[in-house]
Design a protein around this motif. Structure first.
Motif, short mmCIF file in Angstrom:
data_model
loop_
_atom_site.label_atom_id
_atom_site.label_comp_id
_atom_site.label_asym_id
_atom_site.label_seq_id
_atom_site.Cartn_x
_atom_site.Cartn_y
_atom_site.Cartn_z
N ILE A 122 -3.26 6.36 8.46
CA ILE A 122 -4.22 5.26 8.30
C ILE A 122 -5.31 5.67 7.31
O ILE A 122 -5.70 4.89 6.45
N ALA A 123 -5.77 6.92 7.44
CA ALA A 123 -6.80 7.40 6.52
C ALA A 123 -6.28 7.35 5.08
O ALA A 123 -6.99 6.98 4.15
N ILE A 124 -5.01 7.72 4.91
CA ILE A 124 -4.42 7.68 3.56
C ILE A 124 -4.36 6.24 3.06
O ILE A 124 -4.77 5.94 1.93
N LEU A 125 -3.89 5.33 3.90
CA LEU A 125 -3.77 3.94 3.47
C LEU A 125 -5.13 3.36 3.13
O LEU A 125 -5.28 2.64 2.14
N SER A 126 -6.14 3.68 3.97
CA SER A 126 -7.44 3.09 3.70
C SER A 126 -8.09 3.74 2.47
O SER A 126 -8.82 3.07 1.74
N SER A 127 -7.77 4.99 2.20
CA SER A 127 -8.25 5.61 0.96
C SER A 127 -7.58 4.97 -0.25
O SER A 127 -8.22 4.74 -1.27
N MET A 128 -6.28 4.66 -0.11
CA MET A 128 -5.57 4.05 -1.23
C MET A 128 -6.11 2.66 -1.50
O MET A 128 -6.19 2.22 -2.65
N ARG A 140 -2.61 -4.92 -0.04
CA ARG A 140 -1.49 -4.56 0.84
C ARG A 140 -1.81 -3.32 1.67
O ARG A 140 -1.41 -3.22 2.83
N TYR A 141 -2.53 -2.38 1.05
CA TYR A 141 -2.87 -1.16 1.79
C TYR A 141 -3.84 -1.47 2.91
O TYR A 141 -3.76 -0.89 4.00
N ALA A 142 -4.77 -2.41 2.66
CA ALA A 142 -5.72 -2.78 3.71
C ALA A 142 -4.99 -3.45 4.87
O ALA A 142 -5.26 -3.16 6.05
N THR A 143 -4.05 -4.35 4.53
CA THR A 143 -3.27 -5.02 5.58
C THR A 143 -2.49 -4.00 6.39
O THR A 143 -2.48 -4.05 7.63
N ALA A 144 -1.86 -3.07 5.68
CA ALA A 144 -1.07 -2.05 6.37
C ALA A 144 -1.98 -1.19 7.26
O ALA A 144 -1.67 -0.92 8.42
N ALA A 145 -3.14 -0.77 6.72
CA ALA A 145 -4.06 0.06 7.50
C ALA A 145 -4.49 -0.67 8.76
O ALA A 145 -4.55 -0.10 9.85
N ARG A 186 12.05 -9.59 7.97
CA ARG A 186 10.66 -10.07 8.13
C ARG A 186 9.72 -9.09 7.44
O ARG A 186 9.98 -7.89 7.40
N HIS A 187 8.60 -9.60 6.97
CA HIS A 187 7.55 -8.79 6.36
C HIS A 187 8.13 -7.73 5.42
O HIS A 187 7.80 -6.54 5.51
N GLN A 188 9.01 -8.17 4.53
CA GLN A 188 9.75 -7.23 3.68
C GLN A 188 8.83 -6.33 2.85
O GLN A 188 9.06 -5.14 2.75
N GLU A 189 7.81 -6.96 2.26
CA GLU A 189 6.96 -6.20 1.35
C GLU A 189 6.26 -5.05 2.09
O GLU A 189 6.27 -3.90 1.65
N PHE A 190 5.71 -5.39 3.25
CA PHE A 190 5.05 -4.39 4.10
C PHE A 190 6.04 -3.31 4.50
O PHE A 190 5.76 -2.11 4.45
N ALA A 191 7.24 -3.75 4.90
CA ALA A 191 8.23 -2.83 5.43
C ALA A 191 8.71 -1.83 4.38
O ALA A 191 8.96 -0.67 4.67
N ARG A 192 8.83 -2.31 3.13
CA ARG A 192 9.28 -1.39 2.07
C ARG A 192 8.28 -0.26 1.87
O ARG A 192 8.67 0.90 1.76
N VAL A 193 7.00 -0.62 1.85
CA VAL A 193 5.97 0.43 1.72
C VAL A 193 6.09 1.41 2.88
O VAL A 193 6.05 2.63 2.71
N ALA A 194 6.27 0.85 4.10
CA ALA A 194 6.32 1.71 5.29
C ALA A 194 7.52 2.65 5.25
O ALA A 194 7.38 3.86 5.46
N VAL A 195 8.70 2.10 4.96
CA VAL A 195 9.91 2.92 4.99
C VAL A 195 9.86 3.98 3.88
O VAL A 195 10.21 5.14 4.10
N LYS A 196 9.37 3.57 2.72
CA LYS A 196 9.28 4.52 1.61
C LYS A 196 8.34 5.67 1.97
O LYS A 196 8.68 6.85 1.82
N MET A 197 7.15 5.29 2.46
CA MET A 197 6.18 6.32 2.85
C MET A 197 6.78 7.23 3.92
O MET A 197 6.62 8.46 3.88
N ALA A 198 7.50 6.62 4.87
CA ALA A 198 8.05 7.39 5.99
C ALA A 198 9.08 8.40 5.53
O ALA A 198 9.05 9.56 5.97
N VAL A 199 10.02 8.00 4.67
CA VAL A 199 11.07 8.97 4.31
C VAL A 199 10.53 10.07 3.40
O VAL A 199 10.94 11.22 3.53
#
Lengths: 453, 336
Positions: A33-39, A47-52, A210-223
């Motif tokens: 979360i700290a990374i997302l909010s910094s980004m 998008r980063y704010a929404t994800a955070a 669902r929420h494809q755009e959000f999910a792509r960021v999440a999966v990419k960051m995760a792997v």
């Protein structure tokens, strides 16, 4: 009736293991979360704010349960382990209140500011609050690990004829050589679990379109993060943490590896079932001489087996052995999953590859198991000692608490925690179902229009 | 150093009582004070951002007791085993109630957690008071430094009296806090309840003071030896008088009054008890004191320095959070 020591151990084990399910994610997710909010602060990308904000909602539910299930543990030092507290409070207690004072305040205070201060405080302060939450939870983890490290490898004390032990050096206790790698391994494990949670939920959205755009960021960051973290989980953190076990706790090493006989060029058991009666592994698969290499960096080094130690100093063999092998086995699978993910990302097939997304989604609970199993190795493998080499577990309990009381309250905790667990899954499930952008705390129009309702 | 630690812990617990006291008090009256979802949200948002930080004073005080007076922590916590387990479950219930109430927008869901928050707050306030009464009055501590607490032992008339005192004072304190934070009907109701609870608190202060003087013969010992400590009971009295005078719209003064009463009561209790931490009813020689139950001098010094630096930061931070969320609650889409 149950043995009193066993009743205290079960109570502590149950409450601490249930509690630990929550800090894993608090420590891990707080960082992301700290990374997302910094980004968001750096790029201004919404998008980063929404994800955070989405992950912060899961974090908040998780944090609340972490707090309420954490308080019992501090109490239990006095309620269940009073003779241990009286014996070593002046020494191991150095690190325990620091957790409350420095870290806990930081995270619980900043969390309120982060969740409810948006708009009330300047943006920079809000971002700092997010950072404070993450730092606080990481610092919190250090003080707890340092307290545990003292039980694994007591330092900084002198034995006093009249009063058991006294503190000799505050800094020695705080900077226990055992704590460093143990902490790194613990935090790495928490971050890895968070990567799997982020990836798993992202995969769920991609699979359900669902929420494809959000999910792509999440999966990419995760792997990406997951690939790095699954490797650092093994080396250097896991490797150096076990070297401390080699150095300071030979019985734990022999138990977790299932090594009964002392051997020159000891083999590493990949699988096999320990038979404590016969003192051997049943149906083992060995890698010859590899344990000697891992422990001492030399294929011909001698490793002491369990039989080199008196029987009453053996930890519970099966539990420690299986927990260790589950942890290591799962860790290996995590590396494979994440490497495949990075490969797919590189080939630009990650977001469409349904079989892989299924695996990523279903893998979500397993890092929790691996983290818990790791702690089982650390704590059960330390037995019969409460403080390694200094105080037996049986001598640390509260003698003035009746067994029945402990059994009764353990059942009470089991029921309470069952309800909490259901509640947690229900609420987090709802947040996931609603997805990023949905906000349940929004007051419906009707309430605003008719305040008396 | 032992004496410094005694007063540090007394100060920590007093701060805890002042801070968490208002959210426990407001919570204990939640169902009766706040009517309807709108008012209940105002009340919850008045305590929501701060309750967790307030409760941590208790956790930190507990942790510091482990390091400074380990034998007291060991004897007290194991002796109160069952009672403390109940307190733990109540703390869980209360924390979960306040945090999860607004997660789902459904009348029954909210009603359930409102009740949980109220019941949890009420019983915690009562039980903390009962515990305080037992600690003041003494426990059957044996030569090994331990005792076995049963419900019949812990729930005696004196401790029930101190429990009710705690409930009344914290309830009064809670309504005074709400007088600063709320508006409309809720404010009017808080003012009315504040008046009534002042009466209850004043009555119980007198009753429990009389009971303490009667039951604990050593009560006045320290006040005689160190007349300066008489400032504590006088503070209680001053708080009660100023509470009486601040009945109408003097909301700030009312909150200051209840704060003074809490500080006065707890510091008086500490002055009464010193140097005992857990007095033994069996034999004064078995009592756990700041001398025989303490860690080694070096451990006391090291932990004091390590903790005091943090506590100053914590106090500053706590002031900042209270300032950020100061004034009347503004309801928006976020929050509780």
């Amino acid at each position: 009736m149950v043995d009193a020591v066993f009743a205290h151990r079960i109570q502590f084990a149950f409450t601490v293991m249930f509690h630990y399910l929550f800090p894993i994610l608090t420590m891990g997710l707080g960082f992301f979360i700290a990374i997302l909010s910094s980004m968001h602060l750096a790029t201004g990308d919404k998008r980063y704010a929404t994800a955070a904000r989405f992950w912060a909602r899961i974090f908040a539910i998780n944090f609340a349960l972490g707090v309420v299930t954490g308080i019992p543990l501090e109490f239990e030092f006095g309620t269940n382990w009073s003779r241990f507290s009286a014996f070593g409070g002046g020494v191991f207690g150095q690190t325990l209140p620091l957790e409350g004072v420095y870290a806990f305040f930081l995270e619980s205070g900043f969390l309120g500011l982060f969740l409810y201060g948006e708009g009330r405080v300047p943006r920079g302060v809000h971002w700092l609050a997010g950072l404070g939450v993450s730092l606080g939870s990481l610092l919190s983890g250090y003080f707890i690990v340092a307290t545990d490290a003292w039980m694994q490898h007591p330092v900084g004390y002198v034995t006093d004829p009249s009063r058991a032990i006294r503190l000799k050096s505050f800094w020695a206790v705080l900077l226990n050589p055992y704590a460093g790698w143990q902490y790194a391994h613990t935090i790495n494990g928490a971050l890895l679990a968070a990567a799997f949670v982020i990836g798993g939920i992202g995969a769920f959205y991609l699979l359900s379109h669902r929420h494809q755009e959000f999910a792509r960021v999440a999966v990419k960051m995760a792997v990406i993060a997951g690939a790095v973290l699954s490797l650092t989980q093994l080396f250097p953190t896991g490797d150096f943490d076990s070297r401390n076990v080699v150095k300071y706790q030979p019985t734990k090493l022999a138990t977790m590896e299932g090594l009964f006989e002392t051997e020159k060029g000891a083999p590493l058991a990949i699988i096999g079932m320990p038979d404590t009666q016969q003192g051997r592994l049943i149906d083992p698969v060995f890698v010859p001489e590899f344990l000697s290499f891992l422990a001492y960096g030399d294929f011909h080094a001698t490793v002491n087996g369990l039989k080199a130690y008196p029987r009453e100093l053996w930890p519970p063999v099966e539990l420690t052995y299986y927990a260790y092998h589950i942890m290591v086995g799962l860790g290996t699978i995590f590396i494979a999953i994440m490497i495949v993910g990075v490969f797919l990302l590189w080939r630009r097939r990650l977001f469409e590859c349904r079989w892989y997304l299924w695996i990523l989604m279903l893998a979500l609970p397993f890092p929790y198991i691996a983290n818990e199993a790791g702690w089982v190795v650390a704590e059960v493998g330390r037995q019969p000692w409460l403080v390694y080499g200094l105080l037996k577990t049986a001598d640390g309990t509260s003698a003035n608490v009746a067994v029945g009381e402990t059994v009764f309250t353990t059942l009470g905790f089991a029921g309470t925690y069952l309800m909490l667990g259901i509640l947690f899954l229900f609420l987090v499930g709802r947040v996931i179902y609603q997805g990023p952008g949905g906000d349940v705390t929004e007051v419906p129009e009707s309430v605003v229009a008719h305040p008396a309702a | 150093m032992n004496i410094v630690w005694f007063w540090t812990l007394a100060l920590m617990l007093t701060t805890y009582a002042v801070l968490d006291g208002y959210d426990l008090g407001a919570g204990a009256l939640h169902l009766w004070l706040a009517r309807g979802n709108q008012e209940r949200r105002i009340l919850l948002n008045a305590v929501g951002p701060v309750w967790n930080g307030n409760e941590v004073w208790l956790i930190a005080a507990g942790g510091m007791m482990v390091v400074s007076f380990p034998n007291v922590y060991a004897a007290g916590f194991s002796g109160f085993y069952l009672a403390l387990m109940v307190v733990l479950w109540l703390l869980i219930l209360r924390g979960v109630s306040i945090e999860f109430r607004s997660q789902i927008d459904h009348e029954l869901w909210r009603a359930f957690w409102d009740a949980g928050f109220c019941l949890g707050s009420l019983l915690i306030a009562l039980l903390l008071g009962v515990a305080l009464g037992n600690v003041l009055h003494g426990l059957p501590i044996g030569p090994n430094g331990y005792f076995q607490g049963t419900f019949t032992l812990l729930l005696n008339p004196y401790s029930i009296l101190t429990g009710l005192l705690t409930l009344a004072v914290l309830g009064w304190h809670g309504t005074n806090y709400l007088r600063l934070k709320t508006y409309g009907d809720l404010l009017a109701r808080a003012r009315r309840w504040s008046q009534q609870l002042w009466g209850a608190a004043a009555l119980l202060v007198v009753a429990s003071t009389a009971a303490t003087l009667g039951l604990v013969p050593s009560t006045l010992r320290n006040f005689h030896a160190h007349p300066v400590t008489l400032v504590f009971p006088w503070l209680t009295l001053a708080g009660l008088v100023s509470g009486l005078l601040s009945r109408r719209e003097h909301d700030q003064a009312a909150f200051r009054s209840s704060t003074a009463v809490i500080v006065g009561l707890l510091t008086s209790a500490a002055a009464t008890a010193f140097p005992n931490l857990l007095p033994s009813t069996l034999n004064p020689a078995y009592s756990l004191t700041v001398y025989n139950a303490a860690s080694s001098p070096y451990a006391l010094r090291a932990s004091f320095i390590a903790n005091i630096v943090g506590m100053i930061g914590v106090a500053l931070y706590s002031a900042y959070v209270h300032r950020t969320f100061r004034g009347q609650v503004q309801l928006d889409g976020h929050g509780y």
